[in-house]
Write a protein that holds these residues in place. Structure first.
Motif, PDB file in Angstrom:
ATOM      1  N   CYS A 125       0.827  -1.203   0.000  1.00 41.11           N
ATOM      2  CA  CYS A 125       0.000   0.000   0.000  1.00 41.11           C
ATOM      3  C   CYS A 125       0.870   1.266   0.000  1.00 41.11           C
ATOM      4  O   CYS A 125       0.507   2.286  -0.605  1.00 41.11           O
ATOM      5  CB  CYS A 125      -0.935   0.008   1.215  1.00 41.11           C
ATOM      6  SG  CYS A 125      -2.232  -1.260   1.139  1.00 41.11           S
ATOM      7  N   SER A 130      -3.748  -0.567  -3.997  1.00 43.71           N
ATOM      8  CA  SER A 130      -5.056  -0.370  -3.356  1.00 43.71           C
ATOM      9  C   SER A 130      -5.210  -1.375  -2.210  1.00 43.71           C
ATOM     10  O   SER A 130      -4.898  -2.556  -2.377  1.00 43.71           O
ATOM     11  CB  SER A 130      -6.181  -0.576  -4.367  1.00 43.71           C
ATOM     12  OG  SER A 130      -6.072   0.362  -5.423  1.00 43.71           O
ATOM     13  N   SER A 136     -10.040  -6.389   5.939  1.00 42.79           N
ATOM     14  CA  SER A 136      -8.953  -5.424   5.784  1.00 42.79           C
ATOM     15  C   SER A 136      -7.755  -5.903   6.608  1.00 42.79           C
ATOM     16  O   SER A 136      -7.899  -6.701   7.534  1.00 42.79           O
ATOM     17  CB  SER A 136      -9.394  -4.043   6.270  1.00 42.79           C
ATOM     18  OG  SER A 136      -9.618  -4.080   7.677  1.00 42.79           O
TER      19      SER A 136
END
Length: 229
Positions: A125, A130, A136
């Motif tokens: 990242c 992305s 997450s």
């Protein structure tokens, strides 16, 4: 404990002059009894604490594996859909041309791959990639850090149990030697009696006999003959 308690009980009820073992041995028994009973309590308590936490730890371990595995699967699906390039797998220490999931069967596997995957996602990242969602990496990290904390706590409980076990073994070795000394004194005191009477009197002091097969057969034969008459 039963052997020591039996001898101590005799020490309470029998006058010293009639006791089948020495006063020195009685003092040793009185000294080792609280140490042995304390070691047993500590070991049992340590084992119970470890057992009580093991189920909770197992759930945390399972959840950490699940989130790490799902994260890699989501990334793999994104590569299959051509939303991401296969070479991003290198960030996580995975083979670029393979869709195989990392092995997460053991604690050391989760510790190793958790660090790799979290660090790899952060690096990717930072280079403009992305973020992967559902889950997450932040959520993966929460469960991974929860696992690390539980893992360290479980290891601490294991260490406490191991130390208690070592202490228990040390005291038990001393107790075994002392019991042998006491039993030898008891048998020597009753040597003036016949073998059967000696064993009967010694058994009353807590001495335990293990009979050989031939001795058991003889005892059964003698008992049968006695019953016949």
């Amino acid at each position: 404990m039963r052997a020591i308690e039996a001898a101590l009980e005799k020490g309470k009820r029998v006058p010293m002059k009639d006791l089948a073992f020495s006063y020195l041995s009685l003092e040793k028994l009185q000294a080792i009894y609280p140490r042995l009973s304390g070691s047993i309590r500590q070991l049992n308590s340590a084992k119970q604490n470890q057992f009580d936490k093991s189920r909770e730890y197992g759930e945390i371990f399972k959840k950490a594996k699940l989130y790490l595995s799902h994260f890699v699967q989501v990334m793999t699906f994104a590569i299959i859909r051509e939303e991401m390039k296969p070479d991003i797998r290198a960030f996580y220490g995975l083979e670029v041309n393979s869709q195989r999931l990392p092995a997460l069967n053991l604690e050391k596997d989760v510790l190793e791959w958790g660090e790799r995957i979290i660090k790899g996602e952060q690096q990717r990242c930072m280079k403009g990639g992305s973020p992967i969602y559902s889950p997450s990496i932040a959520l993966v990290k929460v469960h991974f850090e929860s696992f690390i904390e539980a893992y360290r706590h479980q290891k601490m409980l294991q260490n406490i149990t191991n130390r208690a076990s070592e202490q228990m073994n040390q005291v038990r070795d001393e107790a075994d030697k002392l019991i042998q000394e006491v039993w030898n004194e008891v048998e020597e005191r009753f040597n003036v009696f016949s073998e059967d009477v000696k064993r009967e009197k010694a058994t009353d002091y807590g001495v335990t006999y293990v009979y050989r097969p031939a001795e058991l057969k003889k005892m059964e034969a003698d008992k049968l003959q006695t019953n016949l008459f």
